[in-house]
Design a protein around this motif. Structure first.
Motif, PDB file in Angstrom:
ATOM      1  N   ILE A  94       0.832  -1.206   0.000  1.00  0.00           N
ATOM      2  CA  ILE A  94       0.000   0.000   0.000  1.00  0.00           C
ATOM      3  C   ILE A  94       0.866   1.254   0.000  1.00  0.00           C
ATOM      4  CG2 ILE A  94      -1.667   1.338   1.346  1.00  0.00           C
ATOM      5  CD1 ILE A  94      -2.873  -1.351   2.251  1.00  0.00           C
ATOM      6  N   GLU A  95       1.886   1.250   0.833  1.00  0.00           N
ATOM      7  CA  GLU A  95       2.770   2.425   0.878  1.00  0.00           C
ATOM      8  C   GLU A  95       3.552   2.575  -0.424  1.00  0.00           C
ATOM      9  OE1 GLU A  95       4.268   5.913   2.476  1.00  0.00           O
ATOM     10  OE2 GLU A  95       2.553   4.653   3.001  1.00  0.00           O
ATOM     11  N   THR A  96       3.866   1.456  -1.071  1.00  0.00           N
ATOM     12  CA  THR A  96       4.570   1.515  -2.351  1.00  0.00           C
ATOM     13  C   THR A  96       3.758   2.276  -3.391  1.00  0.00           C
ATOM     14  OG1 THR A  96       5.827  -0.529  -2.005  1.00  0.00           O
ATOM     15  CG2 THR A  96       5.460   0.147  -4.282  1.00  0.00           C
ATOM     16  N   VAL A  97       2.455   1.955  -3.511  1.00  0.00           N
ATOM     17  CA  VAL A  97       1.646   2.650  -4.517  1.00  0.00           C
ATOM     18  C   VAL A  97       1.395   4.105  -4.113  1.00  0.00           C
ATOM     19  CG1 VAL A  97       0.593   0.536  -5.370  1.00  0.00           C
ATOM     20  CG2 VAL A  97      -0.574   1.840  -3.598  1.00  0.00           C
ATOM     21  N   ARG A  98       1.317   4.358  -2.823  1.00  0.00           N
ATOM     22  CA  ARG A  98       1.190   5.757  -2.375  1.00  0.00           C
ATOM     23  C   ARG A  98       2.389   6.575  -2.862  1.00  0.00           C
ATOM     24  NH1 ARG A  98      -2.339   7.344   1.581  1.00  0.00           N
ATOM     25  NH2 ARG A  98      -3.535   5.697   2.649  1.00  0.00           N
ATOM     26  N   LEU A  99       3.571   6.053  -2.602  1.00  0.00           N
ATOM     27  CA  LEU A  99       4.788   6.754  -2.987  1.00  0.00           C
ATOM     28  C   LEU A  99       4.946   6.825  -4.499  1.00  0.00           C
ATOM     29  CD1 LEU A  99       7.247   5.302  -0.319  1.00  0.00           C
ATOM     30  CD2 LEU A  99       6.337   7.635  -0.430  1.00  0.00           C
ATOM     31  N   ALA A 100       4.547   5.746  -5.192  1.00  0.00           N
ATOM     32  CA  ALA A 100       4.643   5.747  -6.658  1.00  0.00           C
ATOM     33  C   ALA A 100       3.738   6.820  -7.246  1.00  0.00           C
ATOM     34  CB  ALA A 100       4.273   4.375  -7.206  1.00  0.00           C
ATOM     35  N   ALA A 101       2.510   6.940  -6.717  1.00  0.00           N
ATOM     36  CA  ALA A 101       1.590   7.967  -7.201  1.00  0.00           C
ATOM     37  C   ALA A 101       2.119   9.371  -6.924  1.00  0.00           C
ATOM     38  CB  ALA A 101       0.219   7.784  -6.550  1.00  0.00           C
ATOM     39  N   LYS A 102       2.830   9.493  -5.843  1.00  0.00           N
ATOM     40  CA  LYS A 102       3.356  10.795  -5.442  1.00  0.00           C
ATOM     41  C   LYS A 102       4.638  11.168  -6.177  1.00  0.00           C
ATOM     42  CE  LYS A 102       4.885  13.292  -1.296  1.00  0.00           C
ATOM     43  NZ  LYS A 102       5.104  13.186   0.181  1.00  0.00           N
ATOM     44  N   ASN A 103       5.495  10.167  -6.421  1.00  0.00           N
ATOM     45  CA  ASN A 103       6.863  10.463  -6.881  1.00  0.00           C
ATOM     46  C   ASN A 103       7.173  10.100  -8.324  1.00  0.00           C
ATOM     47  OD1 ASN A 103       7.505  11.310  -4.240  1.00  0.00           O
ATOM     48  ND2 ASN A 103       8.078   9.241  -3.626  1.00  0.00           N
ATOM     49  N   CYS A 104       6.332   9.326  -8.993  1.00  0.00           N
ATOM     50  CA  CYS A 104       6.745   8.830 -10.316  1.00  0.00           C
ATOM     51  C   CYS A 104       6.868   9.969 -11.327  1.00  0.00           C
ATOM     52  CB  CYS A 104       5.780   7.758 -10.816  1.00  0.00           C
ATOM     53  SG  CYS A 104       4.123   8.325 -11.209  1.00  0.00           S
ATOM     54  N   ASP A 105       7.864   9.835 -12.181  1.00  0.00           N
ATOM     55  CA  ASP A 105       8.078  10.833 -13.234  1.00  0.00           C
ATOM     56  C   ASP A 105       7.510  10.291 -14.548  1.00  0.00           C
ATOM     57  OD1 ASP A 105       9.899   8.948 -14.149  1.00  0.00           O
ATOM     58  OD2 ASP A 105      11.641  10.007 -13.342  1.00  0.00           O
ATOM     59  N   GLU A 106       7.740  11.025 -15.637  1.00  0.00           N
ATOM     60  CA  GLU A 106       7.149  10.643 -16.914  1.00  0.00           C
ATOM     61  C   GLU A 106       7.646   9.289 -17.398  1.00  0.00           C
ATOM     62  OE1 GLU A 106       4.534  10.700 -19.807  1.00  0.00           O
ATOM     63  OE2 GLU A 106       4.665  12.200 -18.217  1.00  0.00           O
ATOM     64  N   THR A 107       8.915   9.013 -17.182  1.00  0.00           N
ATOM     65  CA  THR A 107       9.462   7.722 -17.599  1.00  0.00           C
ATOM     66  C   THR A 107       8.791   6.578 -16.845  1.00  0.00           C
ATOM     67  OG1 THR A 107      11.613   8.685 -18.147  1.00  0.00           O
ATOM     68  CG2 THR A 107      11.549   6.308 -17.734  1.00  0.00           C
ATOM     69  N   HIS A 108       8.666   6.741 -15.540  1.00  0.00           N
ATOM     70  CA  HIS A 108       8.011   5.713 -14.738  1.00  0.00           C
ATOM     71  C   HIS A 108       6.546   5.545 -15.145  1.00  0.00           C
ATOM     72  CE1 HIS A 108      11.273   6.363 -11.536  1.00  0.00           C
ATOM     73  NE2 HIS A 108      11.377   5.110 -11.943  1.00  0.00           N
ATOM     74  N   ARG A 109       5.885   6.638 -15.466  1.00  0.00           N
ATOM     75  CA  ARG A 109       4.486   6.548 -15.881  1.00  0.00           C
ATOM     76  C   ARG A 109       4.345   5.712 -17.146  1.00  0.00           C
ATOM     77  NH1 ARG A 109       4.781  12.258 -14.759  1.00  0.00           N
ATOM     78  NH2 ARG A 109       3.872  12.701 -12.701  1.00  0.00           N
ATOM     79  N   ASP A 186      -3.952   3.497 -13.428  1.00  0.00           N
ATOM     80  CA  ASP A 186      -4.441   4.818 -13.842  1.00  0.00           C
ATOM     81  C   ASP A 186      -4.340   5.825 -12.692  1.00  0.00           C
ATOM     82  OD1 ASP A 186      -5.038   3.803 -16.334  1.00  0.00           O
ATOM     83  OD2 ASP A 186      -7.170   3.479 -15.889  1.00  0.00           O
ATOM     84  N   ALA A 187      -4.679   5.377 -11.479  1.00  0.00           N
ATOM     85  CA  ALA A 187      -4.622   6.267 -10.319  1.00  0.00           C
ATOM     86  C   ALA A 187      -3.185   6.670 -10.006  1.00  0.00           C
ATOM     87  CB  ALA A 187      -5.254   5.585  -9.108  1.00  0.00           C
ATOM     88  N   VAL A 188      -2.267   5.715 -10.109  1.00  0.00           N
ATOM     89  CA  VAL A 188      -0.856   6.022  -9.854  1.00  0.00           C
ATOM     90  C   VAL A 188      -0.354   7.044 -10.870  1.00  0.00           C
ATOM     91  CG1 VAL A 188       1.492   5.090  -9.873  1.00  0.00           C
ATOM     92  CG2 VAL A 188      -0.338   3.808  -8.745  1.00  0.00           C
ATOM     93  N   VAL A 189      -0.626   6.789 -12.138  1.00  0.00           N
ATOM     94  CA  VAL A 189      -0.155   7.683 -13.208  1.00  0.00           C
ATOM     95  C   VAL A 189      -0.768   9.072 -13.079  1.00  0.00           C
ATOM     96  CG1 VAL A 189      -0.263   8.059 -15.702  1.00  0.00           C
ATOM     97  CG2 VAL A 189       0.357   5.809 -14.811  1.00  0.00           C
ATOM     98  N   ALA A 190      -2.019   9.127 -12.594  1.00  0.00           N
ATOM     99  CA  ALA A 190      -2.694  10.420 -12.421  1.00  0.00           C
ATOM    100  C   ALA A 190      -2.256  11.142 -11.155  1.00  0.00           C
ATOM    101  CB  ALA A 190      -4.205  10.205 -12.394  1.00  0.00           C
ATOM    102  N   GLY A 191      -1.459  10.469 -10.331  1.00  0.00           N
ATOM    103  CA  GLY A 191      -1.005  11.086  -9.090  1.00  0.00           C
ATOM    104  C   GLY A 191      -2.056  11.097  -7.999  1.00  0.00           C
ATOM    105  N   ASP A 192      -3.077  10.251  -8.135  1.00  0.00           N
ATOM    106  CA  ASP A 192      -4.148  10.177  -7.140  1.00  0.00           C
ATOM    107  C   ASP A 192      -3.716   9.193  -6.041  1.00  0.00           C
ATOM    108  OD1 ASP A 192      -6.473   9.865  -5.649  1.00  0.00           O
ATOM    109  OD2 ASP A 192      -7.786   9.944  -7.405  1.00  0.00           O
ATOM    110  N   VAL A 193      -3.062   9.718  -5.025  1.00  0.00           N
ATOM    111  CA  VAL A 193      -2.455   8.890  -3.985  1.00  0.00           C
ATOM    112  C   VAL A 193      -3.490   8.041  -3.250  1.00  0.00           C
ATOM    113  CG1 VAL A 193      -1.156   8.941  -1.821  1.00  0.00           C
ATOM    114  CG2 VAL A 193      -0.540  10.503  -3.678  1.00  0.00           C
ATOM    115  N   GLU A 194      -4.580   8.674  -2.819  1.00  0.00           N
ATOM    116  CA  GLU A 194      -5.562   7.954  -2.010  1.00  0.00           C
ATOM    117  C   GLU A 194      -6.305   6.893  -2.815  1.00  0.00           C
ATOM    118  OE1 GLU A 194      -5.559   8.127   1.189  1.00  0.00           O
ATOM    119  OE2 GLU A 194      -3.971   9.616   0.987  1.00  0.00           O
ATOM    120  N   GLN A 195      -6.629   7.194  -4.056  1.00  0.00           N
ATOM    121  CA  GLN A 195      -7.323   6.220  -4.884  1.00  0.00           C
ATOM    122  C   GLN A 195      -6.420   5.028  -5.196  1.00  0.00           C
ATOM    123  OE1 GLN A 195     -10.274   5.805  -5.538  1.00  0.00           O
ATOM    124  NE2 GLN A 195     -10.548   4.648  -7.436  1.00  0.00           N
ATOM    125  N   ALA A 196      -5.151   5.300  -5.464  1.00  0.00           N
ATOM    126  CA  ALA A 196      -4.203   4.220  -5.736  1.00  0.00           C
ATOM    127  C   ALA A 196      -4.082   3.297  -4.528  1.00  0.00           C
ATOM    128  CB  ALA A 196      -2.836   4.799  -6.101  1.00  0.00           C
TER     129      ALA A 196
END
Length: 223
Positions: A94-109, A186-196
């Motif tokens: 859960i914390e992994t996807v939170r951080l991914a949604a918060k921190n991922c850059d364009e390459t990661h997306r 989709d939630a991670v890429v959109a930066g939606d931390v809580e939904q992810a």
């Protein structure tokens, strides 16, 4: 190997907290190498089935017994091991996807989208989706910005896989959760931390529910 080790534990009537015989003694009794015994016990240690200490020796931390169902170890042992692993992984995932949604850059997306598309395509084709699922979650772990999360999750999973390639004889345990991976990506890429995080929680809940359901069905079948 694990069946033989289980029978040896039963033969010695060992219970939780009891000390196992020395590795060399187990190896001689089973007619196998000490290295194989050590490998099996290390796997069990990773799963919390035994504890190992130079002074205290190797002791049982979970009940081990055989039963009529033809599995490497009892359904109870397998389920408890998997649920124990799952409980440890839950907050990490859960914390992994939170951080991914918060921190991922364009390459990661781009990588997350590509890995998710691969996973869903393989799943919809009815093929073995496990390797694609591993790559998708590895992409999330890479995107979170903290390599320790990926290392811990992989270490925990490896400890279980060393014992059970297909839990309960089912290679695709957790398959019902795969469709939710798309919305989560989709939630991670959109930066939606809580939904992810919420979607990952749903995925994990589905997996746990399937473990408990299979355990219940097998337990009924053994009555």
């Amino acid at each position: 190997m694990l069946d033989a080790l289980t029978r040896a534990i039963e033969l010695n009537q060992l219970k939780v907290g009891d000390r196992l015989p020395p590795e060399i003694e187990i190896a001689q009794g089973l007619g196998i190498s000490r290295a194989k015994v050590r490998e099996a016990l290390t796997s069990w240690q990773n799963m919390g089935i035994v504890t190992r200490n130079k002074k205290a020796g190797t002791r049982l931390a979970a009940e081990v017994s055989s039963n009529a169902i033809q599995l490497p170890v009892t359904v109870k042992l397998e389920a408890e091991s998997l649920l124990r692993t799952h409980a440890v992984r839950r907050p990490l995932e859960i914390e992994t996807v939170r951080l991914a949604a918060k921190n991922c850059d364009e390459t990661h997306r781009r990588i997350i989208i590509a890995r998710c598309a691969e996973l869903l395509a393989v799943y919809e084709a009815g093929e073995d989706w496990r390797p694609a699922d591993y790559r998708f979650h590895a992409a999330l772990q890479d995107a979170c910005g903290n390599p320790l999360f990926g290392q811990l999750i992989q270490q925990i999973q490896q400890g279980f896989n060393e014992i059970y390639e297909a839990p309960f004889g089912r290679a695709h345990l957790g398959q019902a959760s795969i469709p939710l991976h798309g919305p989560m990506a989709d939630a991670v890429v959109a930066g939606d931390v809580e939904q992810a995080a919420a979607l990952m929680e749903q995925i994990l809940a589905l997996v746990e529910g399937e473990i408990r359901e299979v355990m219940q069905v097998m337990g009924q079948g053994d009555d």
